[in-house]
Design a protein around this motif. Structure first.
Motif, mmCIF file in Angstrom:
data_model
loop_
_atom_site.group_PDB
_atom_site.id
_atom_site.type_symbol
_atom_site.label_atom_id
_atom_site.label_comp_id
_atom_site.label_asym_id
_atom_site.label_seq_id
_atom_site.Cartn_x
_atom_site.Cartn_y
_atom_site.Cartn_z
ATOM 1 N N PRO A 323 3.660 -9.689 10.279
ATOM 2 C CA PRO A 323 4.001 -10.534 9.116
ATOM 3 C C PRO A 323 3.299 -10.070 7.846
ATOM 4 O O PRO A 323 2.110 -9.736 7.868
ATOM 5 N N ILE A 324 4.054 -10.049 6.751
ATOM 6 C CA ILE A 324 3.541 -9.582 5.462
ATOM 7 C C ILE A 324 3.601 -10.716 4.451
ATOM 8 O O ILE A 324 4.597 -11.439 4.373
ATOM 9 N N SER A 325 2.528 -10.872 3.671
ATOM 10 C CA SER A 325 2.560 -11.784 2.531
ATOM 11 C C SER A 325 2.010 -11.064 1.308
ATOM 12 O O SER A 325 1.074 -10.268 1.415
ATOM 13 N N CYS A 326 2.613 -11.344 0.150
ATOM 14 C CA CYS A 326 2.223 -10.696 -1.104
ATOM 15 C C CYS A 326 2.019 -11.756 -2.183
ATOM 16 O O CYS A 326 2.870 -12.634 -2.357
ATOM 17 N N GLU A 327 0.908 -11.675 -2.887
ATOM 18 C CA GLU A 327 0.645 -12.569 -4.018
ATOM 19 C C GLU A 327 0.187 -11.733 -5.200
ATOM 20 O O GLU A 327 -0.472 -10.696 -5.024
ATOM 21 N N VAL A 328 0.526 -12.198 -6.412
ATOM 22 C CA VAL A 328 0.074 -11.522 -7.627
ATOM 23 C C VAL A 328 -0.621 -12.528 -8.540
ATOM 24 O O VAL A 328 -0.496 -13.745 -8.354
ATOM 25 N N SER A 329 -1.375 -12.005 -9.515
ATOM 26 C CA SER A 329 -2.132 -12.837 -10.473
ATOM 27 C C SER A 329 -3.059 -13.810 -9.737
ATOM 28 O O SER A 329 -3.148 -14.996 -10.079
ATOM 29 N N VAL A 330 -3.761 -13.298 -8.741
ATOM 30 C CA VAL A 330 -4.621 -14.176 -7.938
ATOM 31 C C VAL A 330 -5.987 -14.410 -8.587
ATOM 32 O O VAL A 330 -6.700 -15.334 -8.195
ATOM 33 N N LEU A 331 -6.361 -13.584 -9.575
ATOM 34 C CA LEU A 331 -7.646 -13.745 -10.263
ATOM 35 C C LEU A 331 -7.380 -14.054 -11.742
ATOM 36 O O LEU A 331 -6.558 -13.378 -12.378
ATOM 37 N N ARG A 342 -1.085 -7.903 5.748
ATOM 38 C CA ARG A 342 -0.161 -7.480 6.801
ATOM 39 C C ARG A 342 -0.892 -7.658 8.129
ATOM 40 O O ARG A 342 -1.823 -6.921 8.442
ATOM 41 N N GLY A 343 -0.494 -8.711 8.872
ATOM 42 C CA GLY A 343 -1.225 -9.016 10.090
ATOM 43 C C GLY A 343 -2.663 -9.372 9.766
ATOM 44 O O GLY A 343 -2.924 -10.244 8.932
ATOM 45 N N GLN A 344 -3.614 -8.676 10.387
ATOM 46 C CA GLN A 344 -5.032 -8.903 10.115
ATOM 47 C C GLN A 344 -5.627 -7.828 9.215
ATOM 48 O O GLN A 344 -6.837 -7.586 9.241
ATOM 49 N N THR A 345 -4.775 -7.194 8.423
ATOM 50 C CA THR A 345 -5.242 -6.235 7.422
ATOM 51 C C THR A 345 -4.930 -6.804 6.043
ATOM 52 O O THR A 345 -3.791 -7.198 5.776
ATOM 53 N N GLN A 346 -5.943 -6.846 5.179
ATOM 54 C CA GLN A 346 -5.778 -7.509 3.881
ATOM 55 C C GLN A 346 -6.503 -6.720 2.788
ATOM 56 O O GLN A 346 -7.655 -6.341 2.934
ATOM 57 N N SER A 347 -5.773 -6.477 1.702
ATOM 58 C CA SER A 347 -6.345 -5.768 0.551
ATOM 59 C C SER A 347 -6.193 -6.614 -0.705
ATOM 60 O O SER A 347 -5.100 -7.089 -1.019
ATOM 61 N N LEU A 348 -7.293 -6.802 -1.413
ATOM 62 C CA LEU A 348 -7.291 -7.427 -2.737
ATOM 63 C C LEU A 348 -7.438 -6.303 -3.754
ATOM 64 O O LEU A 348 -8.449 -5.604 -3.757
ATOM 65 N N ALA A 349 -6.419 -6.110 -4.588
ATOM 66 C CA ALA A 349 -6.438 -5.002 -5.548
ATOM 67 C C ALA A 349 -6.548 -5.544 -6.963
ATOM 68 O O ALA A 349 -5.855 -6.502 -7.335
ATOM 69 N N ILE A 350 -7.421 -4.928 -7.755
ATOM 70 C CA ILE A 350 -7.661 -5.360 -9.129
ATOM 71 C C ILE A 350 -7.472 -4.165 -10.058
ATOM 72 O O ILE A 350 -8.035 -3.092 -9.821
ATOM 73 N N THR A 351 -6.677 -4.358 -11.103
ATOM 74 C CA THR A 351 -6.427 -3.308 -12.091
ATOM 75 C C THR A 351 -7.172 -3.623 -13.382
ATOM 76 O O THR A 351 -7.134 -4.760 -13.864
#
Length: 699
Positions: A323-331, A342-351
């Motif tokens: 299962p995949i979930s995507c969110e934007v503008s989280v900060l 994605r499953g138990q893998t999670q990345s928080l990306a900041i530009t």
């Protein structure tokens, strides 16, 4: 050609292997020459394995000496220091194809060192180092199932080029490094500008075919100069112990594998291991032997479940994606952010968007260059539920970050169209399989959230392989267990148009081109699925930048006026920066970049820049300050270094007896240029500006 040397034509130059001349106390040593680039590679092994070790301790070091390019290191100490990012990446490039070719159970320390002795500034020493490592290990007495060979392939104007130069790589739409032996591909590392799967396969095939002659040369070199292999006692698992553990743990392992969470499974395995040790150490087995045997039982059961029962550990089909979930503008205060799970893998990306002052200077043997796009990958220990000291980024973190960065390079805007320095940071918050590809997805969404006009969304996915004999099963979106006990880690990133990066690492001794084709086909289907999930969250870059991001405006000035704009010792430009608070980047072509989060400050700086660099025009109105008062008028500075005189007769539309009755030093007034004499003196008028304003009011 010297003694103990062999050569072969390999692309544009001869590849020359030589041994027996230098570094003779190493177990194996060789120099590899290509054009004017020379690399020394050595291989050494400890005489005995350390007690209590359950892994193969291979270390690889790669060093670029500045003397190789005829330079002296910068800095205070004037000598090479810690490895650069480029050196770390090349060390990993050497390590990855060689590691699976060592015999199982070899626990002696093995160290491979590659030192660049000469650099011609045209040919990259990285692929030469891989070839050199294979030869040094193969001619030594170190057990090694080689040889292998390595090359780089580029594609320019629809033509494949073997071992391209640095200049050719800048024009190429593809850069792929291929390591292979006679059986097949062992490692791939590539970046591309959205090329098709078919083109990528053709490039790999082209490289593989050219490598066969190098492998034959290595075989002949080994026959002539190789040493007999050392008689090593390999660490082996007692079959009787393995059988006992299999009987004792079969049911428990099935129960553990049915748990849904990675941390629960790990706790179950740890508890089982302790129970087995408590029971079997009384029979004379060591704790280390028990751990190794349990690991082998795990491996066999997981692989058997996939190969014979056609079921993955978590119950998914071979092509299913977690299962995949995507969110934007989280900060709230960052320029762009996203959370990809994605499953138990999670990345928080900041530009973060910066200016030219934020560009990264890269000093390498081939010369200096600047980076305007950086992607940094962070892997804190809590992401896998561990406690470890937190220090600088390790080799794995650097490698994963650069892989994700390469995946996005093909879609990034040019500096001319988007004059920002861009930094993306990926914080891995959870990890259970392919956090580097999660980083690619999260970084893409973060860039689009920041308003960076990337060409298209880039998605990434990792595939695995379970191979026994002729049977091979390809697994989409592998978990940590499938990566650990599998035979392949195949990472592919790209858009709907084509591939932007591929990284392949094996734990077996090679895969053929047909299997490569099958993996790429399955990866394409998975990539499209991931991209659809991402585009549901954000389908294109935002039209507006964050209110917290700097706005960069470009003013074009005459390059001949740059000196005036900078001023003596930078006084003029420093004055503009100090008075407006903006960042200014002056480029040699006359482009001046003004960055500020405040539009009014940018406008003020632009007006000042134009006033300095544009020629004074008769009839133009300037806002200026009174600089000096004399009996016959006032001098005003309409731009740094450009003063004009407002004659007393031009101060007001009446007779002026005392100048200071009208203006005082420091007053801000509007003036109009009414003339420039033959000596370049500028005549100004205050009353004409006021007269025009009064006429407008009457109208």
């Amino acid at each position: 050609m010297p003694n103990n040397a062999m050569k072969i034509r390999f692309g544009k130059n001869d590849l020359i292997l030589e041994t027996g001349k230098i570094a003779k106390q190493a177990n194996g040593s060789v120099t590899v020459r290509y054009g004017g680039t020379v690399v020394l590679v050595t291989a050494c092994m400890s005489r005995e394995a350390r007690e209590g070790r359950d892994f193969f301790p291979l270390t690889v070091e790669y060093q670029e000496k500045t003397y190789a390019a005829g330079r002296i290191p910068g800095g205070f100490f004037k000598r090479e220091g810690r490895p650069s990012e480029s050196e770390i990446l090349t060390a990993r490039l050497i390590d990855r194809p060689h590691r699976p070719l060592f015999p199982k159970g070899l626990f002696n320390d093995v160290q491979v060192m590659a030192i660049v002795l000469s650099s011609d500034g045209e040919n990259d020493p990285d692929v030469l180092s891989v070839v050199g490592a294979s030869v040094a290990l193969s001619i030594s007495d170190i057990p090694f199932n080689g040889p292998l060979a390595c090359c780089r392939v580029a594609r320019i104007d629809n033509e494949f080029i073997l071992n391209p130069t640095y200049l050719e790589l800048e024009k190429s739409e593809l850069d792929v490094v291929i390591a292979a032996n006679a059986k097949g591909i062992i490692m791939l590392e590539s970046k591309a500008r959205e090329i098709s799967e078919e083109t990528f396969k053709e490039a790999v095939k082209f490289g593989f075919q050219n490598l066969q002659d190098i492998i034959k040369l290595e075989d002949e070199f080994i026959r002539q100069y190789g040493k007999p292999k050392a008689d090593i006692e390999y660490k082996k698992i007692d079959p009787e112990l393995e059988k006992k553990i299999e009987e004792l743990s079969r049911i428990r392992l099935k129960e553990i594998y049915n748990l849904t969470k990675k941390e629960e499974r790990q706790e179950g395995i740890d508890l089982l291991s302790k129970e087995l040790q408590a029971q079997l150490t009384e029979e004379g087995y060591s704790a280390l032997d028990i751990k190794m045997a349990l690991l082998e039982v795990e491996r066999e059961q997981i692989r058997k479940k996939i190969l014979e029962e056609n079921v993955r550990i978590d119950g998914r089909g071979f092509k299913d994606i977690r299962p995949i979930s995507c969110e934007v503008s989280v900060l709230p205060r960052t320029h762009g952010s996203s959370l990809f799970t994605r499953g138990q893998t999670q990345s928080l990306a900041i530009t973060t968007l910066g200016t030219g002052d934020d560009e990264q200077l890269i000093e390498a043997l081939e010369g200096e260059r600047y980076k305007t796009f950086m992607l940094h990958y962070s892997f804190p220990p809590f992401s896998v539920g561990e406690t470890k000291p937190v220090r600088g980024p390790g080799r794995r973190e650097i490698g994963h970050g650069v892989l994700a960065e390469r995946s996005l390079l093909g879609v990034m805007p040019s500096k001319e169209s988007f004059p920002y320095t861009i930094r993306v940071v990926s914080e891995i918050l959870e990890s259970n399989g392919s956090s580097s590809m999660a980083t690619v997805c999260a970084a893409t969404l973060s860039l689009m959230d920041a308003g960076v006009p990337i060409k298209d969304a880039v998605g990434g996915v990792a595939l695995g392989l379970i191979k026994e004999g002729e049977k091979a099963i390809i697994l989409t979106d592998i978990t940590g267990l499938e990566d650990h006990f599998g035979d392949l880690d195949f990472k592919v990133a790209g858009t709907k148009t084509g591939i932007t990066a591929v990284q392949v690492d094996l734990k077996i001794d090679g895969i053929d081109l047909n299997l490569l084709d099958a993996v790429l086909t399955q990866a394409k289907e998975a990539r499209f699925f991931v991209l659809d999930k991402m585009k549901a969250a954000l389908d294109e870059p935002r039209q507006e930048l964050s209110s917290y991001a700097p706005r960069i405006q470009i003013v074009k000035v005459n390059p001949e006026k740059i000196g005036e704009l900078i001023g003596p010792s930078g006084k003029t430009i420093k004055k503009i920066i100090a008075s407006t608070g903006v960042n200014i980047d002056i480029q040699d072509d006359g482009n001046v970049l003004i960055a500020s989060v405040d539009a009014s400050k940018s406008k003020a700086a632009i007006d000042m820049i134009k006033a300095i660099t544009e020629d004074v025009e008769v009839g133009r109105i300037y806002v200026t300050k009174v600089k000096r008062i004399v009996p016959f008028g006032v001098f005003c500075e309409i731009a740094p270094g450009k003063d004009g005189l407002v004659h007393v007769s031009e101060l007001a539309d009446r007779f002026v007896k005392n100048v200071e009755d009208i203006v005082k030093i420091g007053d801000e007034i509007k003036v109009k240029v009414i003339g420039i004499d033959e000596l370049g003196r500028i005549n100004l008028s205050k009353k004409q500006v006021e007269g025009e304003s009064n006429c407008e009011k009457k109208d």
